[in-house]
Design an enzyme around this catalytic site. Structure first.
Site, PDB file in Angstrom:
ATOM      1  N   LYS A  14       9.388  -2.997   5.067  1.00 17.23           N
ATOM      2  CA  LYS A  14       9.011  -1.747   5.731  1.00 17.23           C
ATOM      3  C   LYS A  14       7.495  -1.689   5.735  1.00 17.23           C
ATOM      4  O   LYS A  14       6.859  -1.588   4.685  1.00 17.23           O
ATOM      5  CB  LYS A  14       9.604  -0.533   5.009  1.00 17.23           C
ATOM      6  CG  LYS A  14       9.274   0.790   5.703  1.00 17.23           C
ATOM      7  CD  LYS A  14      10.088   1.950   5.145  1.00 17.23           C
ATOM      8  CE  LYS A  14       9.712   3.265   5.822  1.00 17.23           C
ATOM      9  NZ  LYS A  14      10.562   4.399   5.374  1.00 17.23           N
ATOM     10  N   GLU A  49       8.180  -2.218   0.608  1.00 21.38           N
ATOM     11  CA  GLU A  49       7.329  -1.348   1.432  1.00 21.38           C
ATOM     12  C   GLU A  49       5.892  -1.308   0.907  1.00 21.38           C
ATOM     13  O   GLU A  49       5.492  -0.350   0.243  1.00 21.38           O
ATOM     14  CB  GLU A  49       7.889   0.073   1.511  1.00 21.38           C
ATOM     15  CG  GLU A  49       7.092   0.963   2.460  1.00 21.38           C
ATOM     16  CD  GLU A  49       7.555   2.414   2.467  1.00 21.38           C
ATOM     17  OE1 GLU A  49       7.037   3.184   3.299  1.00 21.38           O
ATOM     18  OE2 GLU A  49       8.416   2.780   1.638  1.00 21.38           O
TER      19      GLU A  49
END
Length: 300
Positions: free
Chosen positions: A219, A182
């Site tokens: 993500k 992420e």
């Protein structure tokens, strides 16, 4: 709930192919007081970390046990360490998710961010990581999530952040888990679009170095240019690309996500928007169900 290989492959197939989204239930120390305030629990109502985390666990339990929180629309859920070690209606949390709901459990493993340098905030060191990953496997966790932040379109900073994400991701893969990498781009960045293009190119370069079986998830902030991350979603080493809400309201996040059909949601604040401790179960479930329906529709 120790995981077996058949369960792992079943969960991986679900994450790769099925419709739905990932619920981010991983607020940690710094973000928990704000999440509780939004839920209607003031800081005067608890004392110390233990009582604070007990309150957030009650909120998460209420979400997980809601009839609207089911595998029909929710693919997975990201947990904080204390949530993983806790129980939901007498069952370990991961077991309550997968065994009772068919929802794939993930674990947040990062320990916060370093100060900004070269336009990015790298992850702080993660003490005891190997032991934590072994514990996660023993709890039946499928994968992990690790967050860092990009503030400006600095090529060297973005390369550093992607390198760190992939190095950590390979440790997670070696432990038998699937990492969600992420590298968030701040939605308020004045160079958001430029940073996202640099980020895509850096991620593609690193993905091409992975071997078969070294599979990851990503993500990412919903991009300014729709479809920017399609090439990442199509890469053979990527299980799924998911989107963070990044501070957008539920409606705006869903509208932006709808323009990116190869991404699905992994929302936190947008999922819990409008939920309150003082609501009756009927009111709570209706509000949660409305949010889930919106996020699912944007992810479908």
């Amino acid at each position: 709930m120790a995981r077996d290989n058949n369960t792992f492959e079943q969960q991986k197939s679900r994450m790769a192919k099925e419709a739905g989204f990932i619920a981010a239930l991983d607020q940690s120390g710094g973000s928990t007081p704000k999440a509780l305030r939004l839920y209607g629990v003031e800081e005067s109502e608890y004392s110390g970390d233990d009582e604070m985390f007990a309150e957030i666990h009650k909120m998460r339990t209420r979400i997980i046990t809601s009839p609207h929180f089911s595998s029909e629309k929710v693919l997975g859920a990201i947990l904080f360490e204390k949530t993983m070690r806790g129980e939901v209606e007498g069952r370990p949390t991961a077991e309550a998710l997968w065994g009772a709901k068919g929802v794939v459990p993930f674990l947040k493993i990062d320990k916060g961010l370093e100060d900004e340098a070269q336009g990015v905030q790298l992850m702080k060191p993660i003490p005891g990581l190997n032991d934590l990953l072994k514990e996660a496997v023993a709890h039946g966790i499928f994968g992990t999530k690790e967050r860092s932040v990009i503030k400006h379109a600095d090529r060297d900073g973005i390369e550093a952040i992607v390198t760190q994400q992939f190095e950590l991701g390979l440790q997670v893969v070696d432990a038998g888990l699937v990492p969600i990498l992420e590298p968030e781009v701040d939605i308020h960045s004045e160079t958001k679009a430029e940073a996202e293009a640099m980020l895509r190119d850096a991620i593609l370069s690193h993905l091409d170095t992975l071997e078969e079986g070294q599979d990851v998830m990503l993500k990412l902030t919903i991009p300014t240019a729709p479809g920017l991350y399609d090439a990442l979603a199509d890469h053979p080493r990527v299980v799924r690309v998911v989107a963070l809400s990044g501070g957008y309201s539920t409606d705006e996040a869903c509208e932006r996500l709808s323009a990116n059909p190869k991404m699905i949601a992994s929302f936190s604040r947008a999922l819990t928007e409008g939920l309150s401790k003082g609501q009756t179960d009927s009111e709570f479930n209706a509000a949660l169900g409305e949010n889930i329906d919106k996020i699912y529709a944007a992810s479908a």
